[in-house]
Structures are given as structure tokens and as C-alpha cells.
Design a protein around this motif. Structure first.
Motif: not given
Length: 118
Positions: A29-34
Motif C-alpha cells: 500500500d505504501r508504494f501504490s496508493l500511499g
């Protein structure tokens, strides 16, 4: 430029919160939406600083783009909440700050429109 500095500070503070929040979420999630939210926030910061240094008659276009970026940020933060990437408490704090940033940007646009010769 002194009228515009509070907006830059608000966006900077918002970015700091996003950055801290992203440290706490999983790698996927950190490297996509985040990451998308972080980048959009940095683009918003860049637009606000650029607008602050432009002549009054050139600020409006940048602030209109900033308005769109802020609205996209609102949607992305909402999506992060709905996807359980951020919790409800963090979401409410982030959303409240985005609303305040949006109002400040709108006020700045309105001030420019009022001050511009007809």
C-alpha cells in the motif's frame, strides 16, 4: 507573497502527516496508493510555491490546477480510508486539513479575481 505563505505551510504540514502515516502502512500500500498521495501532495506544494512567486496576473492558472489536485487528494485519501489503508481517526484529521487547504486556495483565487482589473 505574505498572504500566500499560510497555504504553503498547511500543505507542508499535510505532507508531513502523509509521510508519517505512510511509514506505518504495509509495503504494498505504501508504494501504490500511499506513494500516489505523497506525490500529489508534493505537486500541490510545488504549485502553491510557484503561484506565490508569480505576478498576480499569472497566479490564477496555477491555483486552478492546485484546486483540482486538492480534490483528487481528497478522493485518494477517502479511498485509502475505504480500503483500510488508513484508519478512521487518521482519515478524519487528514480530510479536515484538506478541507482547510481547499478553502485557503479558494480564498486566494477569489482575492485574485477581486483584485484583477475588469
Amino acid at each position: 507573497m505574505s498572504n500566500n505563505i499560510p497555504l504553503i505551510h498547511k500543505i507542508t504540514d499535510f505532507y508531513k502527516l502523509i509521510y508519517q502515516n505512510n511509514k506505518q502502512i504495509n509495503k504494498r500500500d505504501r508504494f501504490s496508493l500511499g506513494l500516489k498521495i505523497e506525490n500529489m501532495c508534493l505537486e500541490s506544494l510545488e504549485l502553491s510555491i510557484t503561484a506565490a512567486y508569480l505576478p498576480k496576473n499569472e497566479k490564477s492558472d496555477h491555483l486552478k490546477i492546485l484546486r483540482i489536485k486538492i480534490e483528487v487528494l481528497k478522493q485518494l485519501v477517502r479511498l485509502a480510508n475505504e480500503s483500510n489503508i488508513i484508519n478512521g481517526k487518521n482519515y478524519l484529521g487528514l480530510e479536515g486539513r484538506l478541507i482547510e487547504i481547499s478553502k485557503m486556495n479558494t480564498d486566494w483565487l477569489n482575492w485574485i479575481a477581486k483584485e484583477s482589473p475588469k
